[in-house]
Write a protein that holds these residues in place. Structure first.
Motif, PDB file in Angstrom:
ATOM      1  N   GLN A  49       0.828  -1.202   0.000  1.00  0.00           N
ATOM      2  CA  GLN A  49       0.000   0.000   0.000  1.00  0.00           C
ATOM      3  C   GLN A  49       0.866   1.258   0.000  1.00  0.00           C
ATOM      4  N   ALA A  50       1.868   1.289   0.835  1.00  0.00           N
ATOM      5  CA  ALA A  50       2.741   2.464   0.914  1.00  0.00           C
ATOM      6  C   ALA A  50       3.446   2.706  -0.416  1.00  0.00           C
ATOM      7  N   TYR A  51       3.869   1.648  -1.074  1.00  0.00           N
ATOM      8  CA  TYR A  51       4.560   1.789  -2.355  1.00  0.00           C
ATOM      9  C   TYR A  51       3.622   2.369  -3.411  1.00  0.00           C
ATOM     10  N   VAL A  52       2.430   1.821  -3.508  1.00  0.00           N
ATOM     11  CA  VAL A  52       1.466   2.319  -4.499  1.00  0.00           C
ATOM     12  C   VAL A  52       1.110   3.773  -4.212  1.00  0.00           C
ATOM     13  N   ASN A  53       1.029   4.128  -2.941  1.00  0.00           N
ATOM     14  CA  ASN A  53       0.630   5.489  -2.566  1.00  0.00           C
ATOM     15  C   ASN A  53       1.792   6.479  -2.509  1.00  0.00           C
ATOM     16  N   THR A  54       2.902   6.142  -3.160  1.00  0.00           N
ATOM     17  CA  THR A  54       3.994   7.119  -3.248  1.00  0.00           C
ATOM     18  C   THR A  54       3.662   8.219  -4.234  1.00  0.00           C
ATOM     19  N   VAL A  55       2.562   8.085  -4.931  1.00  0.00           N
ATOM     20  CA  VAL A  55       2.075   9.161  -5.798  1.00  0.00           C
ATOM     21  C   VAL A  55       0.618   9.433  -5.428  1.00  0.00           C
ATOM     22  N   ASP A  56       0.288  10.701  -5.333  1.00  0.00           N
ATOM     23  CA  ASP A  56      -1.091  11.118  -5.109  1.00  0.00           C
ATOM     24  C   ASP A  56      -1.601  11.608  -6.455  1.00  0.00           C
ATOM     25  N   ALA A  75       1.592  -0.987 -12.153  1.00  0.00           N
ATOM     26  CA  ALA A  75       1.147  -2.358 -12.397  1.00  0.00           C
ATOM     27  C   ALA A  75       0.540  -2.955 -11.121  1.00  0.00           C
ATOM     28  N   ILE A  76       1.153  -2.668  -9.988  1.00  0.00           N
ATOM     29  CA  ILE A  76       0.603  -3.141  -8.712  1.00  0.00           C
ATOM     30  C   ILE A  76      -0.742  -2.478  -8.453  1.00  0.00           C
ATOM     31  N   ARG A  77      -0.859  -1.187  -8.774  1.00  0.00           N
ATOM     32  CA  ARG A  77      -2.154  -0.501  -8.627  1.00  0.00           C
ATOM     33  C   ARG A  77      -3.207  -1.237  -9.461  1.00  0.00           C
ATOM     34  N   VAL A 111      -3.251  -4.425 -10.298  1.00  0.00           N
ATOM     35  CA  VAL A 111      -3.567  -5.709  -9.667  1.00  0.00           C
ATOM     36  C   VAL A 111      -4.471  -5.496  -8.449  1.00  0.00           C
ATOM     37  N   ILE A 112      -4.236  -4.440  -7.704  1.00  0.00           N
ATOM     38  CA  ILE A 112      -5.125  -4.134  -6.568  1.00  0.00           C
ATOM     39  C   ILE A 112      -6.532  -3.863  -7.081  1.00  0.00           C
ATOM     40  N   GLY A 113      -6.643  -3.102  -8.145  1.00  0.00           N
ATOM     41  CA  GLY A 113      -7.956  -2.823  -8.729  1.00  0.00           C
ATOM     42  C   GLY A 113      -8.657  -4.089  -9.204  1.00  0.00           C
ATOM     43  N   ALA A 114      -7.885  -5.041  -9.696  1.00  0.00           N
ATOM     44  CA  ALA A 114      -8.464  -6.291 -10.182  1.00  0.00           C
ATOM     45  C   ALA A 114      -9.129  -7.083  -9.070  1.00  0.00           C
ATOM     46  N   SER A 115      -8.638  -6.924  -7.846  1.00  0.00           N
ATOM     47  CA  SER A 115      -9.233  -7.686  -6.744  1.00  0.00           C
ATOM     48  C   SER A 115     -10.639  -7.204  -6.418  1.00  0.00           C
ATOM     49  N   THR A 116     -11.018  -6.043  -6.952  1.00  0.00           N
ATOM     50  CA  THR A 116     -12.388  -5.549  -6.762  1.00  0.00           C
ATOM     51  C   THR A 116     -13.151  -5.485  -8.081  1.00  0.00           C
ATOM     52  N   GLY A 117     -12.697  -6.244  -9.076  1.00  0.00           N
ATOM     53  CA  GLY A 117     -13.469  -6.384 -10.295  1.00  0.00           C
ATOM     54  C   GLY A 117     -12.995  -5.582 -11.500  1.00  0.00           C
ATOM     55  N   ALA A 118     -11.994  -4.739 -11.353  1.00  0.00           N
ATOM     56  CA  ALA A 118     -11.489  -3.985 -12.501  1.00  0.00           C
ATOM     57  C   ALA A 118     -10.678  -4.912 -13.402  1.00  0.00           C
ATOM     58  N   ALA A 119     -10.530  -4.531 -14.646  1.00  0.00           N
ATOM     59  CA  ALA A 119      -9.755  -5.330 -15.595  1.00  0.00           C
ATOM     60  C   ALA A 119      -8.269  -5.230 -15.276  1.00  0.00           C
ATOM     61  N   VAL A 120      -7.564  -6.319 -15.489  1.00  0.00           N
ATOM     62  CA  VAL A 120      -6.105  -6.317 -15.375  1.00  0.00           C
ATOM     63  C   VAL A 120      -5.573  -6.211 -16.799  1.00  0.00           C
ATOM     64  N   TYR A 121      -4.734  -5.241 -17.026  1.00  0.00           N
ATOM     65  CA  TYR A 121      -4.193  -5.040 -18.361  1.00  0.00           C
ATOM     66  C   TYR A 121      -2.969  -5.917 -18.583  1.00  0.00           C
ATOM     67  N   PRO A 122      -2.822  -6.464 -19.769  1.00  0.00           N
ATOM     68  CA  PRO A 122      -1.657  -7.310 -20.066  1.00  0.00           C
ATOM     69  C   PRO A 122      -0.326  -6.608 -19.790  1.00  0.00           C
ATOM     70  N   VAL A 123      -0.259  -5.302 -20.010  1.00  0.00           N
ATOM     71  CA  VAL A 123       0.990  -4.580 -19.751  1.00  0.00           C
ATOM     72  C   VAL A 123       1.347  -4.616 -18.269  1.00  0.00           C
ATOM     73  N   ASP A 124       0.350  -4.596 -17.387  1.00  0.00           N
ATOM     74  CA  ASP A 124       0.618  -4.691 -15.948  1.00  0.00           C
ATOM     75  C   ASP A 124       1.209  -6.047 -15.594  1.00  0.00           C
ATOM     76  N   CYS A 136      -8.724   9.792  -8.249  1.00  0.00           N
ATOM     77  CA  CYS A 136      -7.968   9.539  -7.021  1.00  0.00           C
ATOM     78  C   CYS A 136      -7.204   8.221  -7.104  1.00  0.00           C
ATOM     79  N   ARG A 137      -7.908   7.107  -7.102  1.00  0.00           N
ATOM     80  CA  ARG A 137      -7.334   5.755  -7.167  1.00  0.00           C
ATOM     81  C   ARG A 137      -6.280   5.485  -6.094  1.00  0.00           C
ATOM     82  N   TRP A 138      -6.455   6.124  -4.920  1.00  0.00           N
ATOM     83  CA  TRP A 138      -5.578   5.910  -3.766  1.00  0.00           C
ATOM     84  C   TRP A 138      -5.831   4.505  -3.235  1.00  0.00           C
ATOM     85  N   ALA A 139      -4.796   3.798  -2.862  1.00  0.00           N
ATOM     86  CA  ALA A 139      -4.957   2.478  -2.262  1.00  0.00           C
ATOM     87  C   ALA A 139      -5.274   2.657  -0.782  1.00  0.00           C
TER      88      ALA A 139
END
Length: 183
Positions: free
Chosen positions: A15-22, A66-68, A70-83, A146-149
């Motif tokens: 979570q901390a890594y993904v949230n290094t950008v706001d 890419a980790i962002r 994958v986190i989104g995918a756990s709630t139903g968002a699409a995972v992109y092949p590039v990720d 936003c897309r904050w984790a």
């Protein structure tokens, strides 16, 4: 955004890594290779004498996004092949290997050092976290700007926004205005 809910342990690291950008205000803790290196060293992911390059910075940002995804995918968002390709590349470059600790527990450890090894440790943390029950509590804010984790501490795991007072309120007001236009 220190008042948002945070996870602990390896999930907290992810979570901390993904949230290094706001994404809302555009503030990125990784301004240059030095700030990336400082962040990784501060979390004991690489040795203090290690340096980061512009290529490392670019790769670290790609891994973060890419980790962002994958986190989104756990709630139903699409995972992109590039990720998926980015994460698999981080695994390959860091040379992650399964190891057993003295307590008998299995874990992934990178054979590479420096930034490559540090990114491997972060990807290993994602791998470990996905297998845990708490992974489903790590979500992305439902606001597209936003897309904050955030760590969902609600009883029924139904939170959709990082903070109801900001993102949730804006989204509800937006829906209200849209409904008002159609009536």
């Amino acid at each position: 955004m220190a008042d948002r809910d945070t996870a602990t342990g390896v999930l907290g690291l992810v979570q901390a890594y993904v949230n290094t950008v706001d994404l809302e205000d555009g503030f990125d803790q990784f301004k240059d290779p030095n700030t990336l290196a400082a962040w990784l060293v501060a979390r004991n992911l690489m040795e203090a004498r290690s340096v980061a390059t512009e290529a490392d910075l670019k790769h670290a940002i790609a891994v973060r996004e890419a980790i962002r995804g994958v986190i989104g995918a756990s709630t139903g968002a699409a995972v992109y092949p590039v990720d998926i390709a980015t994460l698999n590349e981080a695994v390959a470059v860091s040379r992650l290997r399964a190891r057993f600790a003295s307590d008998g527990r299995a874990r992934l450890e990178p054979e590479a050092g420096g930034v490559e090894g540090a990114l491997g440790r972060i990807v290993a943390a994602v791998f470990a976290s996905i297998g845990e029950e708490d992974w489903t509590r790590l979500k992305l804010c439902g606001s597209s700007s936003c897309r904050w984790a955030f760590y969902d501490r609600s009883r029924n795991h139904s939170s959709r926004w990082c903070r109801m007072a900001s993102c949730g309120n804006r989204q509800k007001a937006k829906r209200f205005r849209e409904r008002a236009k159609t009536t």
